[in-house]
Design an enzyme around this catalytic site. Structure first.
Site, mmCIF file in Angstrom:
data_model
loop_
_atom_site.group_PDB
_atom_site.id
_atom_site.type_symbol
_atom_site.label_atom_id
_atom_site.label_comp_id
_atom_site.label_asym_id
_atom_site.label_seq_id
_atom_site.Cartn_x
_atom_site.Cartn_y
_atom_site.Cartn_z
ATOM 1 N N ASP A 20 -35.961 16.689 -20.430
ATOM 2 C CA ASP A 20 -35.895 16.472 -18.977
ATOM 3 C C ASP A 20 -34.693 17.198 -18.355
ATOM 4 O O ASP A 20 -34.722 17.598 -17.192
ATOM 5 C CB ASP A 20 -35.761 14.978 -18.636
ATOM 6 N N ASP A 56 -28.908 13.018 -14.907
ATOM 7 C CA ASP A 56 -29.900 13.269 -13.850
ATOM 8 C C ASP A 56 -29.294 13.548 -12.476
ATOM 9 O O ASP A 56 -29.975 13.462 -11.455
ATOM 10 C CB ASP A 56 -30.890 12.098 -13.770
HETATM 11 N N1 GLY Z 1 -36.482 11.905 -16.586
HETATM 12 C C1 GLY Z 1 -36.988 10.628 -16.891
HETATM 13 C C2 GLY Z 1 -38.445 10.558 -16.942
HETATM 14 O O1 GLY Z 1 -39.128 11.569 -16.822
HETATM 15 O O2 GLY Z 1 -38.956 9.452 -17.116
#
Ligand code: GLY
Length: 374
Positions: free
Chosen positions: A149, A88
């Site tokens: 994601d 992330d």
């Molecule tokens: N990227 C983590 C979530 O959307 O919870």
């Protein structure tokens, strides 16, 4: 309507600067205020992004000063390598230092963002040809696992390629996006949250979920990450397959809107009076459709459907989920869910929901597009 919502959001953000201090909002607890952390979570860039958006909208120094302080915090986080062992990095540094570079052409912010791209590159696994989302290299549970994601983390790599001409960034992003398109997106336009590959051979193994209702279900926020992420991969690569994938994901999402136009947390979860929503999934998808629409010709057969879906989603959020007229609320959108499956903040403010809601509003009202591309 957009203007009222923006003014309310800007006022809340201005007030939150003082109450958050040097901490970062993550998710609400028990329907109440945000839990704060000292820049140690995957979500901390969203607060930075909100501050930059408010600065661009108002020109007020109070927002810039607070945003610059967050960038400094992200500089320290990178130097200390604090909680960066995950994919992330794109969320964190696109909305903080990359935003500063976009707005001010600050060279130190550019350098910091390029360093962040190098940290994200450490998640690349050459044997299986993927960006490992979670866990250390060789982790038996996550070693060969991708998650949808990650599509929103790829713009950091595409941007690093544009800046440096180093094709490694582009090749990793394109290979990962193509793998996500082939394995995470199903034939009917629904999506897996995650997919497993053999870490040694790269052989595809199976789809699964971490936050969805069940392995084969469609977690609404995952679908939302896909809509926006594939639209951005199209912007950066011009590969029509990515645009088509973003469209198919958006269609699947919009064809399943409930009566009030704001989605439940998973398209396959049984719906009764207690079923949780995820307002953040609707906010992300709205922002993603705005990106998608920019790439469609004016006579595209899907345009009307997408535009109507966008307006319905945004009206649904503003009229029933936003905290407009609740001056003491810290968050902008109620009824986000972090992890219904895991029992973590299943019905609360979530900072990424607030960010994408604000980004979508500002893009509709002012053409301010956020910080995914320059
Ligand atoms: N990227 C983590 C979530 O959307 O919870």
């Amino acid at each position: 309507m957009w203007k009222t919502a923006i003014e309310d959001a800007v006022a809340k953000t201005r007030r939150n600067i003082e109450s958050f201090g040097d901490l970062f909002p993550h998710v609400g607890e028990g329907g109440g205020d945000y839990k704060l952390n000292p820049n140690t979570d995957w979500t901390d860039g969203f607060w930075s992004g909100m501050l930059w958006l408010c600065y661009e909208y108002t020109g007020e120094a109070v927002f810039r000063d607070a945003a610059v302080r967050t960038v400094e915090s992200f500089r320290q986080r990178l130097a200390a390598n604090t909680a960066l062992d995950h994919h992330d990095i794109g969320f964190l540094y696109s909305l903080s230092s990359k935003a500063q570079w976009f707005i001010e052409k600050d060279e130190a912010a550019r350098q910091l963002t390029l360093q962040a791209a190098d940290v994200l590159m450490k998640r690349w696994r050459p044997q299986s040809q993927l960006i490992q989302a979670w866990g250390p290299e060789g982790d038996p549970a996550n070693g060969g696992r991708i998650i949808i994601d990650c599509m929103m983390n790829l713009p950091l790599l595409y941007w690093a390629y544009q800046q440096t001409g180093d094709t490694r960034y582009r090749d990793v992003a394109v290979t990962h996006a193509e793998k996500s398109r082939r394995f995470l997106v199903r034939g009917d336009g629904s999506s897996y949250h995650t997919f497993y590959f053999d870490p040694e051979t790269g052989d595809s193994l199976r789809g699964g979920t971490a936050q969805g209702y069940r392995d084969g279900s469609t977690w609404t926020r995952g679908q939302a990450w896909g809509v926006y992420g594939f639209a951005l991969s199209y912007r950066y690569t011009g590969n029509a397959a990515f645009l088509d994938t973003a469209k198919r994901l958006a269609r699947y999402f919009l064809e399943r809107l409930p009566r009030d136009y704001v989605v439940y947390w998973d398209f396959d979860a049984p719906v009764d009076a207690d079923t949780k929503r995820d307002s953040s999934a609707s906010a992300i998808t709205s922002a993603g459709i705005l990106e998608l629409l920019e790439h469609l010709p004016s006579n595209d057969p899907d345009r009307d459907f997408l535009e109507n879906g966008l307006l319905r989603s945004m009206r649904g959020l503003i009229e029933r989920y936003a905290t407009i007229g609740e001056p003491d609320a810290q968050g902008l959108l109620k009824r986000g869910s972090y992890s219904v499956r895991g029992g973590a903040s299943p019905d609360d403010f979530v900072i990424w929901g607030d960010y994408y809601y604000l980004e979508a509003l500002m893009r509709m009202d002012r053409g301010l597009c956020g910080y995914w591309y320059e």
